[in-house]
Write a protein that holds these residues in place. Sequence first.
Motif, PDB file in Angstrom:
ATOM      1  N   ASP A   1       0.792  -7.113  10.584  1.00 59.09           N
ATOM      2  CA  ASP A   1       1.784  -6.438  11.545  1.00 59.09           C
ATOM      3  C   ASP A   1       0.961  -5.919  12.413  1.00 59.09           C
TER       4      ASP A   1
ATOM      5  N   GLY B   1       1.680  -5.920   5.205  1.00 55.95           N
ATOM      6  CA  GLY B   1       2.754  -6.221   6.042  1.00 55.95           C
ATOM      7  C   GLY B   1       2.555  -7.443   6.934  1.00 55.95           C
TER       8      GLY B   1
ATOM      9  N   HIS C   1       0.700  -1.120  -0.033  1.00 59.24           N
ATOM     10  CA  HIS C   1      -0.013   0.122  -0.098  1.00 59.24           C
ATOM     11  C   HIS C   1       0.842   1.244   0.000  1.00 59.24           C
TER      12      HIS C   1
ATOM     13  N   ASP D   1      -3.488  -3.154   8.194  1.00 57.02           N
ATOM     14  CA  ASP D   1      -2.212  -2.978   8.373  1.00 57.02           C
ATOM     15  C   ASP D   1      -1.621  -1.985   9.507  1.00 57.02           C
ATOM     16  N   VAL D   2      -0.595  -2.396  10.259  1.00 59.28           N
ATOM     17  CA  VAL D   2      -0.514  -1.316  11.557  1.00 59.28           C
ATOM     18  C   VAL D   2       0.062  -0.026  10.853  1.00 59.28           C
ATOM     19  N   HIS D   3       0.450   0.108   9.558  1.00 62.56           N
ATOM     20  CA  HIS D   3       1.023   1.295   8.715  1.00 62.56           C
ATOM     21  C   HIS D   3      -0.125   2.147   8.146  1.00 62.56           C
TER      22      HIS D   3
ATOM     23  N   TYR E   1       5.522  -9.439   9.994  1.00 63.04           N
ATOM     24  CA  TYR E   1       7.137  -9.612  10.113  1.00 63.04           C
ATOM     25  C   TYR E   1       7.370 -10.539  11.077  1.00 63.04           C
TER      26      TYR E   1
HETATM   27 ZN    ZN Z   1       2.635  -2.383   7.672  1.00 65.01          ZN
END
Ligand code: ZN
Length: 393
Positions: free
Chosen positions: A269, A308, A139, A175-177, A310
Amino acid sequence: SNGIERPKGYTVSFHYNPRVEDHHFGGKHPMKPWRLTLTKQLVLGYGLQFAMDMWQSSASTKVDLARFHDVGYLDFLQRVTRGDEKSELFQKFQFGDDCPIFEGMWEYCTLYAGASVHAAEKLVTDQSDIAINWSGGLHHAKKMQASGFCYINDIVLAIQDLLTQHPRVMYIDIDVHHGDGVEQAFWSTDRVLTLSYHKFDYQNFFPGTGALDDTGPADIANPGAHYSLNVPLRDGIEDMQYIKLFHSTCGACINHYDPTAIVLQCGADSLGGDRLGKFNLNIRAHGACVEFVKRQCHNRKLLIIGGGGYTPRNVARTWCHETSLCVGASLRDELPNHIPYRRAFETPVNGDGRLYPRLDNLPSPKHHVNEHTEEYLRQIEENIYEQLRYIKG
Ligand code: ZN
Ligand code: ZLM
Ligand code: CA
């Protein structure tokens, strides 16, 4: 077939090319395409392939990618090799430690993009109702800039395809971002509503955009003003808080905007124990978001993509669980015995051979102190409801 059956009344398709998983970003880079091998092993180990149309997708062509990306950028991406790190274009297109040049990079990019485009095509031609591509969801990529481990924005390309048949597409990003690349690509249209949930800490957490009041350029001449919604969060959010917030805000947006297609980016993530993330979510809480969106999609097309994630074993667990939700199967907690990488899941610290170990109180990487008060979450809800008043129903 392990008791796994095709869902009644709708079709799920799974889009994948095994060549994508063999690429390496190099050394200690957190992005590991190998997590897709683990995901696939779990999906096959549980027999979920019997419930879906399984497609081996092919690579996107440069012409496909040029529907969003700059041709000069694509030329560079295709031709650059290691050793070109000192070049002017390397700087211009923002390659670096986050987005290194690695061998097979072009193939990797065209494969994950190809799978998203193929998935969107199955939805558009009504051959599928829910289409899944765990290798996509990148993204952050911009028209002519690599960013945050992303080179090609497969999501933008897939949404462009959906827009050929659908008047309104909603993009949801857990996503955490912050989903900045998708938000920016559709900044000036009211035909795409973007909604991202993410940790927000300006200058301390990537990419630093996505504050509550970042709702797109508020220009009276811009039809897309107000059509970017953001839910900025702090560290350590927990299952019940996240689910409640997701249900209320995402539910209100779907009801109000009434999209005919939804794209859900499922970056893993946001789980507890992620190497880069800051939340404390468990697999079932992350999955509850997928289940919730699926339940809103009886008369809507749904594209499910990765992102994401990880800590590979937990990425695989989560995306396998979410594949099962898509087909309406329930999986036993005991992992299948004969999967190739069973050891990656077996030790107590790796989750004891179970599909649903607790992730929220792990000592490693670390537990995150919950910084969310009920008041903070209530204000976000109110703010989102307020912003919906500027959006045509
Ligand atoms: Zn992310
Ligand atoms: N440095 N190696 C999420 C994208 C997050 C920008 C700080 C690079 C890392 C990270 C890379 C091995 C998605 C930033 C980071 C070091 C400037 C980010 C290579 C460790 C390593 O060990 C590492 C040499 C690397 C990168 C950590 N980068 C952690 N966080 C973010 C990008 C992508 O999940 O949303 C979707 C797939 N970048 O914070 C810096 C500011 C570059
Ligand atoms: Ca997000």
